[in-house]
Scaffold this active site. Structure first.
Site, PDB file in Angstrom:
ATOM      1  N   ASP A 140      -2.986  -3.588  20.522  1.00 59.63           N
ATOM      2  CA  ASP A 140      -2.211  -2.417  20.106  1.00 59.63           C
ATOM      3  C   ASP A 140      -1.923  -1.486  21.288  1.00 59.63           C
ATOM      4  OD1 ASP A 140      -1.079  -0.336  18.693  1.00 59.63           O
ATOM      5  OD2 ASP A 140      -2.996   0.427  17.956  1.00 59.63           O
ATOM      6  N   ASP A 319       5.276   0.386  21.215  1.00 58.17           N
ATOM      7  CA  ASP A 319       4.070   0.170  20.411  1.00 58.17           C
ATOM      8  C   ASP A 319       4.028  -1.220  19.790  1.00 58.17           C
ATOM      9  OD1 ASP A 319       1.803   0.425  18.885  1.00 58.17           O
ATOM     10  OD2 ASP A 319       2.646   1.851  17.460  1.00 58.17           O
TER      11      ASP A 319
END
Ligand SMILES: *[C@@H]1O[C@H](CO)[C@@H](O)[C@H](O)[C@H]1NC(C)=O
Length: 430
Positions: A140, A319
């Site tokens: 992430d 992201d």
């Protein structure tokens, strides 16, 4: 102690040695997905999983808010985006708001309740402890902590592999506890330090959250990997510790750069450089405007190579932990108002969702660093809602104070996260 600059010089000096040393085993791990919500919508071309998409947006929102709280604790400053969406997108021509879709026929599956929801995220494998224990982790770039479910966790961790700190001779209990807010709940536990190996590279004394409770969002039905590795900067760490990648860099293991490919097949995380087998041509690089999230300045939006909106003061973060391409509600409405035949699907799918004609899905361009990055129509398309109306992968989110370049954007490129040069670059996938 080294200064950051000295560390980068050291990293540069090490990289030649490192390249030679790694000629045998490249520092990369394959990334996989299970029940990929994008792929499952695309498989039969019918849009579904609206609840998953909404849950994903909520999760991104709470992750970002957690990041802001950590930023304030770590730096003593309020994150510049805390006050909310700051910039403005201005349409280059005046267009009426897209027509509102108010009903769809029964045949459509979009409103079906979801029974087999699983999170849409990219995961790979790490080992933790001595002797090594193996876990799958979500990779992430929108957060900075590493956490796992631990032995002693309650039933919320059932089905996951549990980190056994007592069985690791290198595990050290810091006796600090944490609460990580994600989606509808949180992961809580105690911070340990331990040896962590990722892609064959080993970090010593890495902060690892040993969770004794998981939120519903991390239960195995919804979150297939065991834990998560945050790949953003130290300022976002809820633990107030260095992220795994920063530890690897600080310990001289790897230069401060990594490459990511996210696609239906052959997805990969490459540490310490880029995997030249996976892209062609040169990177188009964009400077970071902040080093907490990977934050870039968004300058304009294009539809089929025509600029439809210009932006001032708009931030976009890169992201890997978000599925959609999220934007502010007004900016997203401007975008769709310039696409002929686009419709506002908020009454059916929820705020921020729009459709575009399935037979005329446009190429949407995002200008970053004075360069246009195109999202291909096939990637923008989330599937048929009804008739000739297909759901668009750019979605407005009222709660998120910047644009979020998730999967819908990242699947179009090979991406380099170059911390050493404070930039992100995008190249053509091979
Ligand atoms: C862009 O970034 C990549 C990765 O850091 C680097 O290899 C390349 O030389 C950069 N290109 C330019 C034009 O700066």
């Amino acid at each position: 102690m080294y200064t950051i600059h000295e560390l980068y010089q050291l990293a540069d000096a090490l990289s030649l040695f490192y390249l030679v040393a790694c000629a045998v085993a490249l520092p990369k791990i394959p990334l996989s997905k299970r029940n990929d919500i994008l792929a499952s919508s695309k498989r039969d071309g019918v849009f579904k999983n609206i609840d998953s998409f909404k849950k994903q947006i909520a999760k991104t929102n709470s992750k970002i808010q957690s990041g802001f709280a950590a930023f304030e604790r770590n730096t003593g400053n309020v994150h510049p985006a805390v006050a909310g969406f700051r910039g403005a997108l201005t349409a280059t021509s005046t267009n009426p708001a897209p027509e509102k879709l108010t009903s769809i026929s029964k045949r459509a599956t979009a409103a079906e309740p979801l029974t087999d929801f699983e999170e849409d995220l990219w995961f790979g494998t790490i080992t933790v402890g001595t002797p090594p224990q193996t876990f799958t982790v979500d990779i992430d770039t929108g957060s900075s902590d590493t956490f796992l479910p631990a032995v002693g966790c309650d039933s919320t961790c059932d089905g996951h592999t549990l980190y056994n700190t007592a069985a690791s001779s290198t595990a050290v209990d810091t006796e600090e506890t944490y609460v990580l807010e994600f989606g509808s709940g949180s992961a809580t536990g105690t911070i340990f330090t331990d040896t962590v190996t990722i892609a064959g590279l080993t970090a010593r004394s890495q902060a690892v959250g040993a969770s004794n409770q998981y939120s519903v969002d991390f239960e195995v039905d919804e979150f297939p990997p065991d834990g998560l590795v945050g790949m953003a900067f130290p300022a976002l760490s809820t633990f107030g510790d260095n992220p795994l990648f920063t530890t690897l860099v600080n310990q001289g293991t790897v230069p401060p750069v990594f490459g990511v490919k996210l696609a239906d097949t052959g997805s990969e995380l490459f540490l310490g450089g880029v995997d030249t087998a996976l892209f062609t041509g040169a990177f188009r690089n964009v400077s970071l405007i902040e080093e907490d999230f990977y934050a870039l300045n968004l300058q304009a939006l294009d539809v089929n190579s025509e600029t439809v909106a210009t932006a001032t003061g708009v931030t976009a973060i890169v992201d890997t932990g978000t599925t959609l391409l999220l934007g502010d509600t007004e900016g997203v409405e401007i975008l769709y108002s310039t696409i002929p035949g686009a419709k506002d699907a908020s009454a059916i799918l929820g705020e921020g969702f729009f459709t575009v004609p399935c037979n005329r899905i446009p190429t949407v361009g995002i200008t970053l660093g004075n360069q246009i990055f195109n999202v291909a129509p096939a990637i923008l398309n989330l599937g048929v809602l009804e008739g000739n109306d297909c759901v668009g992968g750019v979605v407005g989110s009222p709660g998120i104070p910047f644009w979020v370049l998730g999967d819908i954007f990242l699947r179009n490129f090979y991406t380099v996260f170059d911390q050493g040069n404070a930039r992100v670059g995008f190249a053509t996938l091979r």
